[in-house]
Scaffold this motif. Sequence first.
Motif, PDB file in Angstrom:
ATOM      1  N   UNK A  26       0.804  -1.212   0.000  1.00  0.00           N
ATOM      2  CA  UNK A  26       0.000   0.000   0.000  1.00  0.00           C
ATOM      3  C   UNK A  26       0.840   1.266   0.000  1.00  0.00           C
ATOM      4  N   UNK A  27       2.018   1.201  -0.617  1.00  0.00           N
ATOM      5  CA  UNK A  27       2.887   2.373  -0.690  1.00  0.00           C
ATOM      6  C   UNK A  27       3.783   2.563   0.523  1.00  0.00           C
ATOM      7  N   UNK A  28       3.627   1.734   1.560  1.00  0.00           N
ATOM      8  CA  UNK A  28       4.488   1.818   2.747  1.00  0.00           C
ATOM      9  C   UNK A  28       5.485   0.664   2.724  1.00  0.00           C
ATOM     10  N   UNK A  29       6.696   0.958   3.204  1.00  0.00           N
ATOM     11  CA  UNK A  29       7.751  -0.042   3.150  1.00  0.00           C
ATOM     12  C   UNK A  29       7.994  -0.641   4.538  1.00  0.00           C
ATOM     13  N   UNK A  30       8.147  -1.944   4.586  1.00  0.00           N
ATOM     14  CA  UNK A  30       8.360  -2.637   5.862  1.00  0.00           C
ATOM     15  C   UNK A  30       9.566  -3.557   5.761  1.00  0.00           C
ATOM     16  N   UNK A  82      -8.864 -15.775   7.123  1.00  0.00           N
ATOM     17  CA  UNK A  82     -10.066 -14.954   7.208  1.00  0.00           C
ATOM     18  C   UNK A  82     -10.333 -14.553   8.658  1.00  0.00           C
ATOM     19  N   UNK A  83     -10.095 -15.475   9.576  1.00  0.00           N
ATOM     20  CA  UNK A  83     -10.282 -15.179  11.006  1.00  0.00           C
ATOM     21  C   UNK A  83      -9.273 -14.109  11.456  1.00  0.00           C
ATOM     22  N   UNK A  84      -8.043 -14.238  10.971  1.00  0.00           N
ATOM     23  CA  UNK A  84      -7.010 -13.255  11.331  1.00  0.00           C
ATOM     24  C   UNK A  84      -7.393 -11.858  10.821  1.00  0.00           C
ATOM     25  N   UNK A  85      -7.904 -11.793   9.601  1.00  0.00           N
ATOM     26  CA  UNK A  85      -8.303 -10.499   9.041  1.00  0.00           C
ATOM     27  C   UNK A  85      -9.481  -9.915   9.825  1.00  0.00           C
ATOM     28  N   UNK A  86     -10.406 -10.794  10.238  1.00  0.00           N
ATOM     29  CA  UNK A  86     -11.550 -10.327  11.037  1.00  0.00           C
ATOM     30  C   UNK A  86     -11.067  -9.751  12.360  1.00  0.00           C
ATOM     31  N   UNK A  87     -10.062 -10.401  12.963  1.00  0.00           N
ATOM     32  CA  UNK A  87      -9.492  -9.896  14.222  1.00  0.00           C
ATOM     33  C   UNK A  87      -8.894  -8.510  14.019  1.00  0.00           C
ATOM     34  N   UNK A  88      -8.175  -8.357  12.906  1.00  0.00           N
ATOM     35  CA  UNK A  88      -7.545  -7.065  12.625  1.00  0.00           C
ATOM     36  C   UNK A  88      -8.601  -5.973  12.449  1.00  0.00           C
ATOM     37  N   UNK A  89      -9.699  -6.315  11.804  1.00  0.00           N
ATOM     38  CA  UNK A  89     -10.765  -5.323  11.588  1.00  0.00           C
ATOM     39  C   UNK A  89     -11.442  -4.980  12.914  1.00  0.00           C
ATOM     40  N   UNK A  94      -6.625  -0.025  17.598  1.00  0.00           N
ATOM     41  CA  UNK A  94      -5.573  -0.393  18.563  1.00  0.00           C
ATOM     42  C   UNK A  94      -4.431  -1.156  17.877  1.00  0.00           C
ATOM     43  N   UNK A  95      -4.781  -1.935  16.862  1.00  0.00           N
ATOM     44  CA  UNK A  95      -3.718  -2.621  16.102  1.00  0.00           C
ATOM     45  C   UNK A  95      -2.865  -1.575  15.380  1.00  0.00           C
ATOM     46  N   UNK A  96      -3.529  -0.575  14.817  1.00  0.00           N
ATOM     47  CA  UNK A  96      -2.788   0.481  14.105  1.00  0.00           C
ATOM     48  C   UNK A  96      -1.866   1.225  15.064  1.00  0.00           C
ATOM     49  N   UNK A  97      -2.366   1.502  16.279  1.00  0.00           N
ATOM     50  CA  UNK A  97      -1.533   2.204  17.273  1.00  0.00           C
ATOM     51  C   UNK A  97      -0.309   1.359  17.626  1.00  0.00           C
ATOM     52  N   UNK A  98      -0.533   0.064  17.793  1.00  0.00           N
ATOM     53  CA  UNK A  98       0.577  -0.843  18.121  1.00  0.00           C
ATOM     54  C   UNK A  98       1.602  -0.876  16.986  1.00  0.00           C
ATOM     55  N   UNK A  99       1.108  -0.995  15.760  1.00  0.00           N
ATOM     56  CA  UNK A  99       2.024  -1.049  14.614  1.00  0.00           C
ATOM     57  C   UNK A  99       2.746   0.284  14.421  1.00  0.00           C
ATOM     58  N   UNK A 100       2.063   1.379  14.729  1.00  0.00           N
ATOM     59  CA  UNK A 100       2.698   2.701  14.607  1.00  0.00           C
ATOM     60  C   UNK A 100       3.920   2.777  15.527  1.00  0.00           C
ATOM     61  N   UNK A 101       3.793   2.169  16.723  1.00  0.00           N
ATOM     62  CA  UNK A 101       4.907   2.158  17.679  1.00  0.00           C
ATOM     63  C   UNK A 101       6.130   1.432  17.114  1.00  0.00           C
ATOM     64  N   UNK A 102       5.867   0.415  16.302  1.00  0.00           N
ATOM     65  CA  UNK A 102       6.963  -0.449  15.843  1.00  0.00           C
ATOM     66  C   UNK A 102       7.461  -0.136  14.435  1.00  0.00           C
ATOM     67  N   UNK A 114      -5.260  -1.976   3.620  1.00  0.00           N
ATOM     68  CA  UNK A 114      -6.381  -2.905   3.792  1.00  0.00           C
ATOM     69  C   UNK A 114      -6.033  -3.891   4.911  1.00  0.00           C
ATOM     70  N   UNK A 115      -7.031  -4.624   5.382  1.00  0.00           N
ATOM     71  CA  UNK A 115      -6.762  -5.632   6.422  1.00  0.00           C
ATOM     72  C   UNK A 115      -5.755  -6.662   5.905  1.00  0.00           C
ATOM     73  N   UNK A 116      -5.882  -7.026   4.634  1.00  0.00           N
ATOM     74  CA  UNK A 116      -4.953  -7.998   4.048  1.00  0.00           C
ATOM     75  C   UNK A 116      -3.522  -7.479   4.032  1.00  0.00           C
ATOM     76  N   UNK A 117      -3.377  -6.200   3.705  1.00  0.00           N
ATOM     77  CA  UNK A 117      -2.039  -5.605   3.680  1.00  0.00           C
ATOM     78  C   UNK A 117      -1.467  -5.502   5.098  1.00  0.00           C
TER      79      UNK A 117
END
Lengths: 133, 56
Positions: A26-30, A82-89, A94-102, A114-117
């Motif tokens: 999605x244009x971001x590098x990891x 699919x279950x993992x993506x549902x969890x992320x949604x 809070x997942x975004x905040x956690x990932x922002x930290x890292x 997207x959830x998949x990305x």
Amino acid sequence: MAKRVGADALVESCVEALGRPERVLGGLSFRPLLFGEQRALERGLQELLGEEAFLLTMPLSFTVRLQQAQGGVVMDEGLLRARALALLRTHGERVLELLALHTGYSVEQLGQLTAGELYEAVQHLLEVNPLAG
Amino acid sequence: MARRAPVEGERESVDWLEAACLLRAVYGLELHGLTTFQAMVYLAGLPRVVALTRGL
């Protein structure tokens, strides 16, 4: 001959994984995190998602084999993903905040994925499947 | 406390404290400066390092 080619490809993917390859989503590098950061992200996901965090921190193929070994109901990789993506949604912000930290990216930037990305990003940061390419 | 031997089908978990000591002693590397995959590759190479240092 085919075996030789297979071995060469494996060595090549090992060398590539050793270089902490960049993955653009999605244009971001990891890049894979370092050891302590990986454990911190895993802990963060476990605190956030509880025992289901394994859906993000372990290879899905391993989870399928574990279910088969335990002899219970077996969910295939597609269902587990699919279950993992549902969890992320469900835990989106809070997942975004956690990932922002890292990752150094802002919640707004990560929120464009997207959830998949996001799922792929977490897998790459934690090297869940380091040889998957 | 005595270590329990892994049962069939169970992989013995990596003792990361021990791994960190080995990485420092053998390769001069710090675990916190590596990814998990990098550490695993170095650790997997240890038996070969031991064999080479013994001239095998």
